[in-house]
Design a protein around this motif. Structure first.
Motif, mmCIF file in Angstrom:
data_model
loop_
_atom_site.group_PDB
_atom_site.id
_atom_site.type_symbol
_atom_site.label_atom_id
_atom_site.label_comp_id
_atom_site.label_asym_id
_atom_site.label_seq_id
_atom_site.Cartn_x
_atom_site.Cartn_y
_atom_site.Cartn_z
ATOM 1 N N ASP A 13 2.607 -4.333 -0.219
ATOM 2 C CA ASP A 13 1.564 -4.057 0.761
ATOM 3 C C ASP A 13 2.061 -3.008 1.746
ATOM 4 O OD1 ASP A 13 -0.316 -3.977 2.694
ATOM 5 O OD2 ASP A 13 -0.224 -6.091 3.241
ATOM 6 N N GLY A 26 0.059 -1.355 3.702
ATOM 7 C CA GLY A 26 -1.018 -1.144 4.676
ATOM 8 C C GLY A 26 -0.507 -0.851 6.067
ATOM 9 N N ALA A 27 0.392 -1.714 6.567
ATOM 10 C CA ALA A 27 0.881 -1.544 7.930
ATOM 11 C C ALA A 27 1.719 -0.264 8.048
ATOM 12 C CB ALA A 27 1.701 -2.759 8.344
ATOM 13 N N THR A 28 2.523 0.017 7.025
ATOM 14 C CA THR A 28 3.345 1.226 7.036
ATOM 15 C C THR A 28 2.462 2.466 7.111
ATOM 16 O OG1 THR A 28 4.806 0.031 5.548
ATOM 17 C CG2 THR A 28 5.264 2.372 5.880
ATOM 18 N N THR A 77 -0.619 2.733 8.070
ATOM 19 C CA THR A 77 -1.335 2.810 9.344
ATOM 20 C C THR A 77 -0.417 3.375 10.431
ATOM 21 O OG1 THR A 77 -2.606 0.872 8.682
ATOM 22 C CG2 THR A 77 -2.695 1.475 10.999
ATOM 23 N N THR A 78 0.838 2.940 10.408
ATOM 24 C CA THR A 78 1.804 3.460 11.373
ATOM 25 C C THR A 78 1.986 4.964 11.204
ATOM 26 O OG1 THR A 78 2.944 1.355 11.214
ATOM 27 C CG2 THR A 78 4.128 3.131 12.295
ATOM 28 N N ALA A 136 -0.964 6.826 12.501
ATOM 29 C CA ALA A 136 -1.097 6.773 13.955
ATOM 30 C C ALA A 136 0.021 7.519 14.670
ATOM 31 C CB ALA A 136 -1.111 5.316 14.416
ATOM 32 N N ILE A 179 2.580 3.537 -4.867
ATOM 33 C CA ILE A 179 1.799 2.548 -4.120
ATOM 34 C C ILE A 179 1.614 3.017 -2.678
ATOM 35 C CG2 ILE A 179 1.598 0.121 -3.527
ATOM 36 C CD1 ILE A 179 3.730 -0.481 -5.617
ATOM 37 N N LYS A 200 -1.075 5.659 -2.313
ATOM 38 C CA LYS A 200 -2.437 5.113 -2.276
ATOM 39 C C LYS A 200 -2.774 4.547 -0.903
ATOM 40 C CE LYS A 200 -4.430 3.914 -6.267
ATOM 41 N NZ LYS A 200 -4.919 2.996 -7.283
ATOM 42 N N GLN A 232 -3.457 7.242 1.580
ATOM 43 C CA GLN A 232 -4.788 7.807 1.450
ATOM 44 C C GLN A 232 -5.824 6.899 2.115
ATOM 45 O OE1 GLN A 232 -6.760 7.760 -2.342
ATOM 46 N NE2 GLN A 232 -7.316 9.920 -2.174
ATOM 47 N N THR A 233 -5.675 5.595 1.902
ATOM 48 C CA THR A 233 -6.583 4.634 2.533
ATOM 49 C C THR A 233 -6.529 4.749 4.053
ATOM 50 O OG1 THR A 233 -6.158 3.127 0.712
ATOM 51 C CG2 THR A 233 -7.200 2.196 2.662
ATOM 52 N N ALA A 234 -5.311 4.887 4.574
ATOM 53 C CA ALA A 234 -5.150 4.947 6.026
ATOM 54 C C ALA A 234 -5.641 6.271 6.602
ATOM 55 C CB ALA A 234 -3.689 4.724 6.396
ATOM 56 N N GLY A 235 -5.898 7.245 5.723
ATOM 57 C CA GLY A 235 -6.468 8.507 6.180
ATOM 58 C C GLY A 235 -5.464 9.447 6.829
#
Lengths: 315, 401
Positions: free
Chosen positions: B225, B227-229, B231-232, B235, B252, B255, B258-261
């Motif tokens: 996962d 996700g948090a990485t 997002t960091t 940001a 991974i 991907k 890309q989701t986090a933009g």
């Protein structure tokens, strides 16, 4: 603020998957007073089982319409749940029931569970592959932003995971508190010998408890595999975390497992990244440390977990 | 009762069978080894020497190992066919799954086979660290086609060589490029492995020298996962991110990013450049850059013959580190030839010959300095990028930006 919400949403998403897995640990503990350490492999099997079904329906994911995608997601959840239930059922038959019949000590169950866990992980590695990044086909835009809360985007897949988990937990809650099966599960948990005298078929109740827990974990396997990747060794870390979540909420307590799962998911996403703007704080590599420090702290102050350990009473 | 009786018969039978099998393999190993030394004395042309390959042939990182062992196999087959060896060569595969924990077992299987005169590998830095002293004590030469951690050549391993530039070269040249591109802030991620941390450390040091701000994140290589990485990273307000780690995880992460933009430039090192990355990341991998002290065997003119042979043998074009492994194997074969001219080659004489090599391969000129690093002049770092799902060469990293 939007960073904080971003992490919060990630935390709720991950936490709802933990909660689904944690329920299996807690249900089995409730009726048997034993930790089913092979439960993480039940979760893993759900991912592989649902992959086979989803792949059979959509192929590589091209040309699935909006409504079709909803159907595929439901099929994935169901097939994951069925695989998980089947594996959990067999697990109970092969690894636990013979021991129970012979009145084996608790330690024997633990060893049997670890053995079953290794066996299942390696079996799936042998049957499928041992690659680190199996993925579900992309049949819908998982990253589509549905709405934003104060600048933090909420994405389609996150909503699907949270809604699916909430629905499953709602059904479980109703099942345990409102049906005959639920009553026999609670009775077994409270006092198995007395329940048997009252006409509850203990063996059947235990078997069904495994099936329910396995179904939830299998569905979680589908959600996890869709969100990230799935491998034959994927069960270990989420399994340990979900076990921690179950203990956190009060092992044996169903609502406790739900709360514990959510809390753990949120805490391990929010705390290492706090205060969300500065880079001087500990950082993501501390995620697991944070998760288990929280577990220890809560157990120091509330040794039976947040809600206490009673399956019989807390529906 | 019946089942136990059957068990009583079957169990001894299987045991006996297993014993026979091990006995057979032992004796055949023994004759091969004995044959090599005795016929070596006689000077006849039918001695068989072995070249070992140690790397990941199963597990998460198997793709790099398979790329390499195939390259080695092509080299050995070509040498055997050439007919001017005066001996026969065979390949011994030792699977270490790329992990430091498995590496000693793999090395032990190599070391106990006395016909082995040299090792191509280990593929990974962590595994190399784990077995460097063992091979060193046995005097068995090793030529790694891909272990790039800078500290490997500073450990005093007696027989360590590598034909790719260390991450010091790759990291510092990447830092130069980032500064040239005018990045103000870069997020540098490592996977906590010897390789990932090594390349991230040198990159960070290089960037800070140029006055570029660096934010470091460490993410365990077993994470699923990101996700948090991601997002960091999104940001952080950085113009670029560098992932120091291996292909499967990089995919991974791509991907999730890309989701986090994340809008900035995305880089990874030689560990991420492979078909595992492009397959895993899909469209999310398009636009990623790869720094690699490796050459692209599908375009380099000197590699054409190798390409053809490789593609015929394995039905797929050579990939990351195949040409390097081919060069490493050929260099080793050269050394064995040299050693064989002076008498029966031993592990020590082959190692001495490797130290004295000056061999022109398809990726580089194989010539080692005292620490086992390839000669300064041959250390080229290239920049690659993923375009529409394929990795393409952009050229020498010094000419980019």
């Amino acid at each position: 603020m939007s960073d904080f919400l971003n992490y919060l949403i990630l935390g709720i998403t991950r936490g709802s998957m933990y909660a689904l897995i944690a329920l299996g640990y807690t249900l089995v503990y409730g009726v048997l007073q034993l930790i089913n350490f092979a439960h993480s492999e039940v979760f893993m099997s759900g991912a592989f089982g649902s992959y086979l079904v989803v792949h059979a329906i959509v192929g590589n994911g091209q040309g699935v319409s909006g409504l079709g995608a909803v159907f595929v997601i439901i099929a994935g959840l169901l097939s994951g749940a069925i695989t998980g239930a089947a594996v959990a059922f067999l697990l109970e038959r092969v690894a636990y029931r013979p021991l129970r019949r012979r009145g084996a000590p608790k330690l024997a169950f633990l060893i049997s569970a670890i053995g079953a866990s290794f066996f299942l992980a390696q079996l799936f590695g042998k049957m499928f592959n041992r690659l680190g990044q199996n993925q579900f086909p992309t049949y819908f835009d998982a990253n589509k932003v549905l709405f934003t809360i104060a600048g933090a985007p909420v994405r389609l897949l996150q909503v699907i995971i949270i809604v699916a988990a909430l629905l499953l937990m709602f059904f479980l809650d109703r099942l345990v508190s409102g049906t005959k099966l639920g009553r026999s599960i609670r009775a077994t948990a409270e006092d198995a010998p007395t329940a048997a005298l009252m006409g509850v078929d203990i063996d059947r109740t235990i078997s069904r408890t495994f099936i329910i827990g396995g179904a939830l974990a299998g569905a979680a396997g589908f959600l996890f595999g869709t969100a990230f990747v799935f491998t034959n060794t994927m069960g270990f870390i989420p399994g340990i975390k979900a076990f921690a979540a179950a203990v956190l909420g009060g092992i044996g307590n169903i609502r406790g497992a739900m709360i514990g799962g959510l809390l753990l998911g949120i805490a391990e996403n929010l705390i290492p990244t706090a205060p969300w703007v500065s880079t001087a704080w500990i950082g993501i590599q501390w995620t697991d440390v944070v998760a288990f420090v929280i577990l220890i702290l809560i157990l120091v102050f509330r040794p039976t977990g947040i809600l206490g350990e009673r399956l019989g009473r807390a529906a | 009762m019946r089942s136990t009786r059957a068990g009583k018969i079957i169990l001894p039978l299987t045991l006996a069978g297993a014993l026979m099998l091990t006995a057979c393999s032992n004796s055949s190993g023994g004759t091969a080894a004995g044959g090599s030394s005795s016929s070596g004395l006689g000077g006849a042309g039918n001695a068989t020497y072995k070249i070992a390959f140690q790397g990941p042939l199963s597990g998460d990182n198997q793709q790099l190992g398979i790329n390499e062992v195939n390259g080695v196999q092509v080299a050995i087959e070509q040498a055997n066919k050439s007919g001017n060896l005066g001996f026969k060569l065979a390949l011994l595969k030792a699977d270490d799954q790329g992990s430091p924990e498995q590496a000693p077992t793999a090395a032990a299987s190599v070391l106990q086979d006395t016909a082995v005169l040299g090792v191509v590998g280990p593929s990974f830095s962590g595994a190399t660290k784990a077995v460097g002293p063992k091979y060193g004590d046995a005097g068995l030469t090793m030529i790694s086609p891909s272990a790039t951690n800078p500290t490997l050549s500073e450990q005093g391993f007696k027989t360590f060589h590598r034909i790719v530039p260390s991450d010091n070269v790759e990291g510092s040249q990447a830092a130069d490029l980032f500064a040239k591109k005018g990045y103000k802030k870069v997020v540098v991620i490592d996977d906590l492995s010897d390789y990932g941390k090594g390349v991230a450390d040198t990159l960070q040091a290089g960037l800070e020298k140029h006055g570029v701000k660096v934010q470091r994140i460490g993410v365990d290589a077993k994470t699923t996962d990101y996700g948090a990485t991601a997002t960091t990273v999104a940001a952080a307000g950085a113009q670029a991110v560098f992932y120091g780690g291996y292909d499967a995880q990089a995919a991974i992460f791509a991907k999730a990013l890309q989701t986090a933009g994340f809008k900035g430039d995305k880089y990874t090192g030689n560990g991420g450049k492979s078909s595992v990355f492009t397959d895993g990341a899909g469209a999310a991998g398009d636009g990623w850059y790869f720094t690699c002290g490796c050459s692209d065997a599908t375009v380099a003119p000197s590699a054409k013959e190798f390409n053809a042979a490789y593609t015929t043998a394995f039905n797929t074009p050579p990939s990351t580190y195949s040409p390097e492994a081919y060069d490493a194997a050929n260099a080793l074969i050269e050394a064995i030839k040299t050693a064989a001219k002076a008498g029966t080659p031993t592990r020590q004489s082959v190692n001495d010959a490797v130290n004295a090599l000056d061999y022109k391969g398809i990726t580089t000129t194989v010539k080692f300095d005292k620490t086992g690093e390839v000669d300064q002049s041959a250390q080229t770092v290239n920049l690659y990028t993923q375009k529409a799902g394929k990795i393409v060469l952009m050229g020498n990293i010094k000419d980019q930006g």
